[in-house]
Design an enzyme around this catalytic site. Structure first.
Site, PDB file in Angstrom:
ATOM      1  N   ASP A 124       9.251  19.021   3.698  1.00 51.96           N
ATOM      2  CA  ASP A 124       8.624  17.796   3.196  1.00 51.96           C
ATOM      3  C   ASP A 124       9.661  16.686   3.054  1.00 51.96           C
ATOM      4  O   ASP A 124       9.369  15.511   3.324  1.00 51.96           O
ATOM      5  CB  ASP A 124       7.946  18.042   1.846  1.00 51.96           C
ATOM      6  CG  ASP A 124       6.505  18.504   2.002  1.00 51.96           C
ATOM      7  OD1 ASP A 124       6.212  19.148   3.039  1.00 51.96           O
ATOM      8  OD2 ASP A 124       5.674  18.240   1.116  1.00 51.96           O
ATOM      9  N   ASP A 129      21.130  22.534  -2.323  1.00 47.80           N
ATOM     10  CA  ASP A 129      21.261  21.209  -2.954  1.00 47.80           C
ATOM     11  C   ASP A 129      22.128  20.291  -2.082  1.00 47.80           C
ATOM     12  O   ASP A 129      21.775  19.136  -1.833  1.00 47.80           O
ATOM     13  CB  ASP A 129      21.818  21.332  -4.379  1.00 47.80           C
ATOM     14  CG  ASP A 129      22.986  22.315  -4.487  1.00 47.80           C
ATOM     15  OD1 ASP A 129      23.202  23.098  -3.540  1.00 47.80           O
ATOM     16  OD2 ASP A 129      23.695  22.294  -5.513  1.00 47.80           O
ATOM     17  N   TYR A 147       7.617  33.181  -3.332  1.00 42.49           N
ATOM     18  CA  TYR A 147       6.167  33.081  -3.096  1.00 42.49           C
ATOM     19  C   TYR A 147       5.540  34.439  -2.756  1.00 42.49           C
ATOM     20  O   TYR A 147       4.430  34.491  -2.235  1.00 42.49           O
ATOM     21  CB  TYR A 147       5.853  32.106  -1.954  1.00 42.49           C
ATOM     22  CG  TYR A 147       6.333  30.671  -2.151  1.00 42.49           C
ATOM     23  CD1 TYR A 147       6.617  30.169  -3.408  1.00 42.49           C
ATOM     24  CD2 TYR A 147       6.469  29.822  -1.059  1.00 42.49           C
ATOM     25  CE1 TYR A 147       7.058  28.865  -3.572  1.00 42.49           C
ATOM     26  CE2 TYR A 147       6.904  28.509  -1.218  1.00 42.49           C
ATOM     27  CZ  TYR A 147       7.204  28.033  -2.477  1.00 42.49           C
ATOM     28  OH  TYR A 147       7.630  26.745  -2.639  1.00 42.49           O
ATOM     29  N   LYS A 182      21.402  29.591  -1.707  1.00 42.52           N
ATOM     30  CA  LYS A 182      22.090  29.309  -2.972  1.00 42.52           C
ATOM     31  C   LYS A 182      22.861  30.585  -3.321  1.00 42.52           C
ATOM     32  O   LYS A 182      22.711  31.148  -4.417  1.00 42.52           O
ATOM     33  CB  LYS A 182      21.045  28.940  -4.035  1.00 42.52           C
ATOM     34  CG  LYS A 182      21.613  28.338  -5.291  1.00 42.52           C
ATOM     35  CD  LYS A 182      22.014  26.891  -5.128  1.00 42.52           C
ATOM     36  CE  LYS A 182      22.713  26.406  -6.382  1.00 42.52           C
ATOM     37  NZ  LYS A 182      23.252  25.051  -6.261  1.00 42.52           N
ATOM     38  N   ASP A 203       9.969  25.247   2.389  1.00 36.77           N
ATOM     39  CA  ASP A 203       8.816  24.473   1.935  1.00 36.77           C
ATOM     40  C   ASP A 203       9.272  23.079   1.497  1.00 36.77           C
ATOM     41  O   ASP A 203       8.721  22.047   1.905  1.00 36.77           O
ATOM     42  CB  ASP A 203       8.195  25.242   0.751  1.00 36.77           C
ATOM     43  CG  ASP A 203       6.853  24.716   0.328  1.00 36.77           C
ATOM     44  OD1 ASP A 203       6.260  23.947   1.110  1.00 36.77           O
ATOM     45  OD2 ASP A 203       6.397  25.071  -0.771  1.00 36.77           O
TER      46      ASP A 203
END
Ligand code: NAD
Length: 349
Positions: free
Chosen positions: A244, A216, A136, A183, A240
């Site tokens: 959620d 993951d 971002y 990752k 982010d």
């Protein structure tokens, strides 16, 4: 003591939730003078800019901000700030606000509540998300009409800074373990660097356990075992997404509070967005912003009022009589707010 706090009610459901939060904080015994510092659509209507310099200056001067969600238009081309030294362009209005206030950490404590969170009532996780870089960063370009690319930027300086925040938080609030999310098996030079920095910082906090998970696997584990995580430290994008996910497991985005910290400004906001689909209908769950308000009271040193707010929310959710539609009830924003204000009188701190 009366505290002075900058307030930006925000867009969509923001004004309804901000009013609810102000009422609950007052009912809990906090004395706050609210200084209007509009940003977003309200500021655009008033002065033709989404991030007016005057509002940003008020926020920087007061150092504490309560903020409603802002609508970031898709494909808008970003948000501009007319600073005295020239115009600055940011990827979105929210990203611009965070950058202008130099906040680098987004703290999202997400917990479940019995009975509304069902099998996730035991979820109690604190996500510490880096918000200044990663994918971002706004380094994005069109290669040609058929191809675009974005740069994932990770620096050691920002990674060490967010790791220190996570370990300091864990030490201060009696948390046992910090898990780095990454990752690094694929992104060796970016997520690998992030992971190395977290491990390096962890060495200075022997009383707090440190481990790591691939992003993951972390999503899978969070869904399978609500008690799997304690504090998580994450680069921007994973933070982010996972915050959620955690809110969804707890039962609603409307239960997840948030805070942004920099060296000189702290800004408190719900984890969710402006929810234009339900704006102005009195349907929004105000609890995420109310709990963000409790985090703000902690920051202001008003521990007793903060605890009163949290206990009142827990009491109302535990009784499960006054619930908004996202939690399976029929109550309006105002009815739930009234119930929490009234519960502030009933709880013993
Ligand atoms: P959203 O979080 O606004 O809404 C997602 C879904 O959750 C919607 O169905 C909405 O009705 C519901 N929801 C959200 N908050 C709720 C609440 N308090 N009570 C009940 N239901 C609630 O996400 P979105 O629809 O993807 O985004 C809408 C706008 O908000 C976009 O412009 C986006 O850019 C912006 N946004 C702002 C922030 C922020 O200001 N920090 C964060 C995320 C999204």
């Amino acid at each position: 003591m009366t505290h002075r706090v900058a307030v930006a009610a925000g867009d969509g459901i923001g004004p309804e939730l901000t009013e609810a939060t102000q009422r609950v904080l007052e009912a809990a015994g906090a004395s706050i003078e609210w200084v209007e510092a509009p940003v977003g659509k309200a500021a655009m209507a008033r002065c033709g800019e989404e991030l007016p310099w005057e509002s940003l200056e008020k926020m920087r001067r007061l150092g504490v901000v309560l903020k409603g969600p802002l609508i970031a238009e898709r494909l808008s081309g970003g948000a501009q700030v007319r600073a005295p030294e020239g115009v600055r362009t940011h990827p979105s209005v929210n990203n611009g606000l965070r950058r202008e206030l130099a906040v680098y950490c987004n703290l999202r404590p997400v917990r479940g509540f019995a009975p509304v969170s069902g099998r996730y009532a035991a979820l109690d996780v604190v996500l510490v998300r880096e918000v200044t870089e990663d994918i971002y960063s706004g380094i994005e370009r069109s290669v040609n009409e058929e191809c675009g690319e974005a740069v994932k930027r990770i620096t050691a300086q920002a990674s060490r800074r967010i790791a220190r925040f996570a370990f300091e938080y864990a030490a201060r609030f009696g948390r046992k373990r910090v898990t780095a999310i990454h990752k690094a098996n694929v992104l060796h030079r970016t997520d690998g660097l992030f992971l190395r920095c977290v491990r390096e910082v962890a060495a200075g906090y022997p009383a707090v356990e440190c481990d790591d998970r691939m992003v993951d696997a972390a999503c899978y584990l969070m869904v399978k075992d609500p008690a799997a995580f304690d504090v998580m430290v994450l680069p921007n994008q994973y933070g982010d997404i996972l915050s959620d996910l955690a809110a969804g497991l707890a039962g609603s985005l409307g239960l997840a509070p948030g805070a942004n910290f920099g060296d000189s400004v702290a800004m408190f906001e719900a984890a969710h967005g402006a929810a234009p689909d339900i704006a102005g209908k009195g349907l929004a769950n105000p609890i995420s912003l109310i709990l963000s308000g409790a985090l703000m009271l902690d920051h202001l040193g008003e521990r007793e009022a903060a605890e009163r707010v949290r206990l009142a929310v827990e009491l109302v959710l535990g009784e499960a009589r006054v619930l908004t539609a996202d939690l399976g009830g029929t109550a309006t924003t105002r009815q739930l707010t009234d119930a929490i204000c009234e519960a502030c009188e009933r709880v013993a701190v």
